[in-house]
Scaffold this active site. Structure first.
Site, PDB file in Angstrom:
ATOM      1  N   SER A 148      -5.000   5.814   9.358  1.00 52.48           N
ATOM      2  CA  SER A 148      -5.785   6.261   7.939  1.00 52.48           C
ATOM      3  C   SER A 148      -6.827   6.280   8.038  1.00 52.48           C
ATOM      4  O   SER A 148      -7.570   5.961   9.923  1.00 52.48           O
ATOM      5  CB  SER A 148      -5.826   4.946   7.369  1.00 52.48           C
ATOM      6  OG  SER A 148      -7.244   4.510   6.075  1.00 52.48           O
ATOM      7  N   TYR A 161      -6.583  -4.204   6.786  1.00 51.32           N
ATOM      8  CA  TYR A 161      -5.687  -2.522   6.808  1.00 51.32           C
ATOM      9  C   TYR A 161      -6.837  -1.956   7.659  1.00 51.32           C
ATOM     10  O   TYR A 161      -5.968  -1.144   8.465  1.00 51.32           O
ATOM     11  CB  TYR A 161      -5.923  -1.880   5.396  1.00 51.32           C
ATOM     12  CG  TYR A 161      -5.417  -0.721   5.243  1.00 51.32           C
ATOM     13  CD1 TYR A 161      -4.180  -0.427   5.000  1.00 51.32           C
ATOM     14  CD2 TYR A 161      -6.769   0.205   5.392  1.00 51.32           C
ATOM     15  CE1 TYR A 161      -3.990   0.917   4.793  1.00 51.32           C
ATOM     16  CE2 TYR A 161      -6.134   1.373   5.136  1.00 51.32           C
ATOM     17  CZ  TYR A 161      -5.131   1.540   5.025  1.00 51.32           C
ATOM     18  OH  TYR A 161      -4.405   2.838   5.047  1.00 51.32           O
TER      19      TYR A 161
END
Length: 321
Positions: A148, A161
């Site tokens: 990501s 995350y």
């Protein structure tokens, strides 16, 4: 010589495995693989969700799609899954996509949330990679690891995350270098914000707003197509969305400045005051500014349109794909 742009031709089609394939980005990638003639296996934790996703894929593509329940945090379960796919269909392409997201200020999360993120995203990708590589070496196959833009720079209110995705990115780059000699390609994928419909389960405030904004986010189906193409073409790295590319470049050139700008942005986000430990974004509170609240409503409306297509039906602390 390896053909970089085409999957191998087999009587029953190349075998492909997508973890976290029951909804969102994983579901869309599975669909594009099926449309390219692959015999696709999707894996996730929820049986009902998997069966619904597999039925939708079969109806949409008219191809063989299999569904297997697997928790990627459990290496033994991953080993059994990968062996089953290899023995039944052959294993030519694997995409490790399973993930979970917690959106909250760091004061509202604890070590358990960081551990959960690492277990699902990093160790999930690691288990999938280690178990798949021996079989992929036999087929000179392809492996894609979904990182990501949040793993390329620290993002406020997404620290568990970001930490896990950063580890996935490092794993992908290292494996690409080590596996190349055996004919296996490893693609590191770093998507930016996408409209997947997952805001009902994991997004709030600025995240829900930005994920629905057309200039900041990308349609997940289009992103899935780009990712599948990159993995098939054996690309080493793919960064999706112009804002993600710009953020990556800015952070590389002026990391101190981007960190300070992130600090400014963090002040506009909901505080942790009065909140306990958060396990999913729905609990994380409202944006502070009235304009931000209006933008959130607009962004969420755009995200709502993606819910049905992405098999995002349930609300709660669920694995995000």
């Amino acid at each position: 010589m390896i053909n970089r742009s085409r999957l191998p031709q087999r009587v029953k089609g190349p075998g492909a495995l997508v973890t976290g394939g029951s909804r969102g980005l994983g579901l869309f990638m599975a669909r594009h693989l099926a449309e390219r003639g692959c015999v696709v296996t999707i894996a996730a934790r929820d049986t009902e969700e998997l069966e619904r996703a597999a039925a939708e894929l079969r109806e949409a593509t008219g191809t063989t799609v299999r569904a297997t329940v697997c928790d990627v945090r459990d290496r033994d379960a991953v080993r059994a899954l990968v062996r089953e796919v290899h023995q039944r269909d052959g294993l030519d392409l694997v995409i490790a996509n399973a993930g979970v997201i917690q959106v909250a200020p760091v004061e509202a999360v604890g070590a358990a949330e960081f551990g959960d993120a690492m277990d699902t995203m990093f160790y999930g990708a690691l288990h999938t990679s280690l178990e798949a590589l021996p079989y992929l070496k036999e087929t000179r196959g392809r492996l894609g690891l979904i990182g990501s833009v949040g793993g390329l720079l620290g993002v406020p209110h997404l620290l568990p995350y970001s930490c896990a995705k950063a580890a996935v990115g490092a794993l992908a780059e290292g494996l690409h270098a080590e596996a190349a000699a055996s004919g296996v390609s490893v693609t590191a994928v770093h998507p930016g914000l996408m409209r997947t419909g997952s805001h009902r389960q994991a997004e709030f405030g600025w995240f829900s707003t930005a994920a629905g904004a057309p200039l900041l986010s990308m349609d997940a189906e289009r992103a899935a197509r780009r990712i599948v193409d990159a993995v098939i073409q054996r690309r080493a790295r793919l960064v999706l969305t112009a804002p993600a590319k710009a953020a990556q470049l800015a952070h590389g050139v002026a990391p101190g400045l981007t960190t300070r700008l992130s600090s400014v942005a963090a002040r506009l986000l909901p505080s942790a005051a009065g909140q306990g430990t958060l396990r999913h974004g729905a609990e994380a509170g409202e944006p502070r500014h009235p304009v931000a609240k209006l933008l959130r409503a607009w962004g969420s409306a755009r995200n709502d349109r993606a819910v049905r297509r992405a098999n995002q039906h349930q609300v709660g602390p669920r694995t995000s794909s």
